[in-house]
Design an enzyme around this catalytic site. Structure first.
Site, mmCIF file in Angstrom:
data_model
loop_
_atom_site.group_PDB
_atom_site.id
_atom_site.type_symbol
_atom_site.label_atom_id
_atom_site.label_comp_id
_atom_site.label_asym_id
_atom_site.label_seq_id
_atom_site.Cartn_x
_atom_site.Cartn_y
_atom_site.Cartn_z
ATOM 1 N N GLU A 1 0.832 -0.759 -0.362
ATOM 2 C CA GLU A 1 0.224 0.134 -0.006
ATOM 3 C C GLU A 1 0.512 1.131 -0.122
ATOM 4 O O GLU A 1 1.633 1.890 0.823
ATOM 5 C CB GLU A 1 -0.986 0.150 1.109
ATOM 6 C CG GLU A 1 -1.839 1.145 0.785
ATOM 7 C CD GLU A 1 -2.989 1.515 2.296
ATOM 8 O OE1 GLU A 1 -3.850 1.812 1.836
ATOM 9 O OE2 GLU A 1 -2.387 1.029 3.178
ATOM 10 N N GLU B 1 5.059 4.898 3.344
ATOM 11 C CA GLU B 1 4.366 5.867 4.011
ATOM 12 C C GLU B 1 5.857 7.022 4.175
ATOM 13 O O GLU B 1 6.629 6.958 5.028
ATOM 14 C CB GLU B 1 3.767 5.126 5.265
ATOM 15 C CG GLU B 1 2.391 7.135 5.912
ATOM 16 C CD GLU B 1 1.764 8.196 4.812
ATOM 17 O OE1 GLU B 1 2.736 9.012 5.182
ATOM 18 O OE2 GLU B 1 1.305 7.304 4.230
ATOM 19 N N ASP C 1 -3.114 12.429 -2.135
ATOM 20 C CA ASP C 1 -3.008 13.938 -1.860
ATOM 21 C C ASP C 1 -3.957 14.547 -3.784
ATOM 22 O O ASP C 1 -3.329 14.090 -4.878
ATOM 23 C CB ASP C 1 -1.820 14.571 -1.745
ATOM 24 C CG ASP C 1 -2.117 15.967 -1.506
ATOM 25 O OD1 ASP C 1 -3.074 16.991 -2.079
ATOM 26 O OD2 ASP C 1 -1.334 16.656 -0.112
ATOM 27 N N LYS D 1 -5.133 22.609 -7.335
ATOM 28 C CA LYS D 1 -5.088 23.478 -8.212
ATOM 29 C C LYS D 1 -4.874 23.043 -9.123
ATOM 30 O O LYS D 1 -3.897 21.856 -9.525
ATOM 31 C CB LYS D 1 -4.275 24.744 -7.229
ATOM 32 C CG LYS D 1 -4.802 25.588 -6.543
ATOM 33 C CD LYS D 1 -3.854 26.463 -5.675
ATOM 34 C CE LYS D 1 -4.885 26.895 -4.422
ATOM 35 N NZ LYS D 1 -4.318 27.836 -3.944
ATOM 36 N N ASP E 1 -11.999 10.496 -4.554
ATOM 37 C CA ASP E 1 -13.114 11.075 -3.692
ATOM 38 C C ASP E 1 -12.711 12.378 -4.832
ATOM 39 O O ASP E 1 -13.753 13.658 -4.455
ATOM 40 C CB ASP E 1 -13.320 11.270 -2.895
ATOM 41 C CG ASP E 1 -12.819 12.222 -1.601
ATOM 42 O OD1 ASP E 1 -11.314 12.759 -1.883
ATOM 43 O OD2 ASP E 1 -12.907 11.684 -0.480
ATOM 44 N N THR F 1 -12.062 4.371 5.218
ATOM 45 C CA THR F 1 -11.377 5.718 6.198
ATOM 46 C C THR F 1 -11.759 7.204 6.967
ATOM 47 O O THR F 1 -12.633 7.397 5.690
ATOM 48 C CB THR F 1 -9.745 5.754 5.726
ATOM 49 O OG1 THR F 1 -9.893 5.876 4.234
ATOM 50 C CG2 THR F 1 -8.977 4.159 4.823
ATOM 51 N N PHE G 1 -9.841 9.667 5.618
ATOM 52 C CA PHE G 1 -9.781 10.357 4.435
ATOM 53 C C PHE G 1 -11.587 10.308 3.757
ATOM 54 O O PHE G 1 -11.797 11.763 3.099
ATOM 55 C CB PHE G 1 -8.965 9.663 3.628
ATOM 56 C CG PHE G 1 -7.373 9.781 4.734
ATOM 57 C CD1 PHE G 1 -6.376 11.453 4.056
ATOM 58 C CD2 PHE G 1 -6.776 8.988 4.899
ATOM 59 C CE1 PHE G 1 -5.509 11.403 5.405
ATOM 60 C CE2 PHE G 1 -6.003 9.088 5.712
ATOM 61 C CZ PHE G 1 -5.069 10.369 5.052
ATOM 62 N N GLU G 2 -11.997 9.200 3.560
ATOM 63 C CA GLU G 2 -12.904 9.363 2.577
ATOM 64 C C GLU G 2 -14.606 9.464 3.224
ATOM 65 O O GLU G 2 -14.836 10.190 2.797
ATOM 66 C CB GLU G 2 -13.246 7.448 2.301
ATOM 67 C CG GLU G 2 -14.433 7.446 1.237
ATOM 68 C CD GLU G 2 -14.611 5.938 1.016
ATOM 69 O OE1 GLU G 2 -15.648 5.498 0.240
ATOM 70 O OE2 GLU G 2 -14.353 5.183 1.194
#
Length: 283
Positions: free
Chosen positions: A84, A109, A159, A163, A195, A244, A246-247
């Site tokens: 991952e 990570e 991420d 922009k 998303d 998660t 984040f979602e």
């Protein structure tokens, strides 16, 4: 989360310990906050079990060109490997490790705070089949892991760099697709999710443009707002992908998730980009 590209000729330099390292276009902004005291205690107690030590080149998240991960030694066995990239706080990877003890999972990570929280989750769950490594994935993955070592690679909610002028910082691009293709066994899958709608289109297009992948769901679920609505390419939600934070944050903002699944084409049709397609993997 991770860095997608090599530096441009006019990139500024970073000076670390008196040495200048060229600054690459990164898809993360390095955060240097120290760990909270309780999190540091968790790290001190459990990191030796879960965190892979790295030989660095002088940078904080980059690895030395000679560094290799011995997967069999780290996990104490040979088993199918899932990687991952950008695991956040470890919600997804630890949940899957707990439900699937027959596989090994490697979480990559760049943020130590996230790794520390993932360690806490793993220790609380009592899982032995997950390891974490603190590196810039785009720089480190081509160096530290062998070809054909993974059955799956996950890139969930990287991420979005919203922009337009920052889209070049997005992790999922043609170069990273080649890196993932090298790591996967023939027929292995690259699972992606975001998303952010325009990033979903970009992910789909990167997978479909790559000579190393086929989009498993090409042509399905067309999106009316897609610049090319005759195309689809989005998959059903991966049933093992947890919801998660984040979602959840995206859902609260009114954004739905898009899943994309790329399948690694056989190497006789699409050899590894760096020519080491005969190297032995760990799966």
């Amino acid at each position: 989360m991770t860095s997608p590209q090599t530096p441009s000729a006019d990139s500024p330099s970073n000076n670390i310990a008196g040495v200048d390292y060229p600054a690459r276009t990164k898809s993360f902004t390095r955060r240097g906050r120290p760990l909270h005291a309780s999190t540091q205690r968790t790290w001190d107690e459990h990191a030796h079990k879960y965190v892979i030590d790295v030989v660095r080149d002088g940078g904080y998240t980059t690895v030395d060109q000679s560094f290799r991960v011995d997967l069999e030694a780290e996990f104490g066995r040979r088993a199918p490997l899932i990687i991952e990239v950008g695991m956040g706080n470890g919600e997804q990877i630890v949940d899957y490790a707990q439900k699937h003890p027959e596989v090994d999972l490697l979480g990559v990570e760049v943020y130590r705070q996230g790794i520390a929280k993932a360690i806490s989750r793993a220790a609380s769950a009592g899982v032995d089949n997950v390891r974490f490594i603190e590196v810039d994935a785009a720089q480190a993955l081509p160096i530290m892991l062998p070809a054909k070592c993974a059955t799956q690679v996950w890139t969930f909610f990287p991420d979005p760099w919203r922009k337009s002028r920052h889209h070049k910082r997005r992790l999922v691009n043609d170069a990273f697709a080649s890196t993932v293709a090298r790591l996967l066994v023939d027929g292995g899958v690259w699972r992606l999710a975001t998303d952010w709608q325009n990033y979903a289109w970009q992910m789909r297009d990167v997978v479909e443009a790559s000579r190393f992948f086929e989009n498993v769901y090409e042509g399905e679920r067309p999106d009316a707002e897609d610049p090319d609505p005759s195309r689809g390419g989005f998959a059903p939600r991966f049933e093992d992908r947890v919801l998660t934070h984040f979602e959840q944050r995206g859902q609260k903002a009114g954004r739905g998730a898009y899943d994309i699944v790329g399948r690694r084409l056989p190497r006789e049709a699409a050899p590894d980009p760096d020519g080491d397609d005969d190297a032995e993997g760990e799966s």
